[in-house]
Write an enzyme that holds these catalytic residues in place. Structure first.
Site, short mmCIF file in Angstrom:
data_model
loop_
_atom_site.label_atom_id
_atom_site.label_comp_id
_atom_site.label_asym_id
_atom_site.label_seq_id
_atom_site.Cartn_x
_atom_site.Cartn_y
_atom_site.Cartn_z
N ASP A 1 0.82 -1.21 0.00
CA ASP A 1 0.00 0.00 0.00
C ASP A 1 0.86 1.27 0.00
O ASP A 1 0.35 2.37 0.19
CB ASP A 1 -0.99 0.01 1.17
CG ASP A 1 -0.32 -0.17 2.52
OD1 ASP A 1 0.71 -0.88 2.60
OD2 ASP A 1 -0.81 0.40 3.51
N ASP B 1 4.09 4.59 8.63
CA ASP B 1 3.57 3.42 9.35
C ASP B 1 4.23 3.15 10.70
O ASP B 1 3.96 2.13 11.33
CB ASP B 1 3.63 2.17 8.45
CG ASP B 1 2.52 2.16 7.41
OD1 ASP B 1 1.71 3.11 7.41
OD2 ASP B 1 2.46 1.21 6.61
ZN ZN Z 1 3.40 -0.82 6.14
#
Ligand code: ZN
Length: 268
Positions: A100, A207
């Site tokens: 992603d 993230d």
């Molecule tokens: Zn990730």
């Protein structure tokens, strides 16, 4: 291009379980979350940090994440909203190579590419529990060859035009545009801090912390390679934001994302 401008390119949404967003904490249940890329217009050039997910790839390999993505939410579509084409991007930087964050890399064969020096080797040879994370290999001929997935490559993607400059530690991409090394979620994960002349800096956790609650509770996602490093990176991000008076922006936080500027709006 004069003063730095930051655009968030809305890349659509995905679904995962609450126990994946908040590791060992939950609660369980589907959480639909945003995916976006960060375009930094700087006097030294246009830097694109991450490239979202590829809808067809997700439907083929991770359909359980129930992707939603309009034409305007593809990378070419989101750039077109700004009157730009992929060829207008000078440098593509990947925070890491989970699917992603690299699904649109294939549109930038001409651009200079930068990532942590450990990320391509990791995508070539991931841990067993990382296989789905590192499943879109269209960003790199080397990784696709290593994993027997050359069918994913767009025609024209070669080793020569999908080679990355490997970096390590904290790195200034340009004046006031800094990559912050925040390993744990992945082996070579980067967060990003951008300075502006007349507003507070923005620190994109990417993230290292999916959501505001993740950072507040030091609860990382269940997708990680080193959870101890992950907690250390979250503490590091919190301290940096405090020291610099930075505004924090989170990678996969739907509630906060709704308040972020997207489309033709920008931060400057
Ligand atoms: Zn990730």
């Amino acid at each position: 291009m004069s003063d730095t401008k930051v655009y968030l390119l809305d890349g659509g949404t995905l679904v995962i379980d609450g126990y994946h967003v908040f590791w060992n904490r939950g609660p369980a249940g589907e959480i639909r979350f945003p995916v976006y890329s960060i375009l930094v217009e700087h006097k030294d050039g246009r830097f694109l940090i991450d490239t979202g997910f590829d809808y067809d790839h997700v439907m083929k390999v991770l359909a359980f994440e129930k992707p939603i993505q309009s034409k305007d939410q593809t990378i070419p579509g989101a750039l077109a909203l700004l009157g730009l084409e992929p060829k207008d991007i000078d440098v593509v930087v990947n925070s890491h190579f989970h699917f992603d964050h690299c699904g649109g890399n294939k549109y930038f064969p001409h651009a200079k590419k930068i990532c942590h020096k450990s990320e391509v080797p990791q995508a070539c040879n991931p841990e067993p529990f990382e296989h789905l994370g590192y499943s879109d290999l269209s960003f790199s001929a080397e990784a696709a060859e290593a994993r027997g997935a050359t069918a994913q490559l767009l025609p024209g993607t070669t080793r020569a035009n999908s080679t990355f400059e490997g970096i390590e530690g904290d790195v200034d991409l340009a004046k006031g545009v800094k990559l912050i090394f925040t390993p744990g979620h992945s082996v070579g994960h980067y967060s990003l801090m951008v300075d502006f002349p007349s507003r507070k800096p923005i620190l994109f956790t990417i993230d290292a912390a999916y959501t505001q609650k993740s950072l507040e509770t030091l609860c990382q996602a269940s997708f990680h390679i080193d959870p101890v490093a992950g907690v250390r990176s979250m503490r590091h991000v919190r301290k940096l934001a405090e020291d610099h008076g930075a505004e924090l922006m989170f990678s996969h936080d739907m509630e906060n994302f709704k308040t972020y500027k997207t489309g033709t709006q920008f931060y400057s």
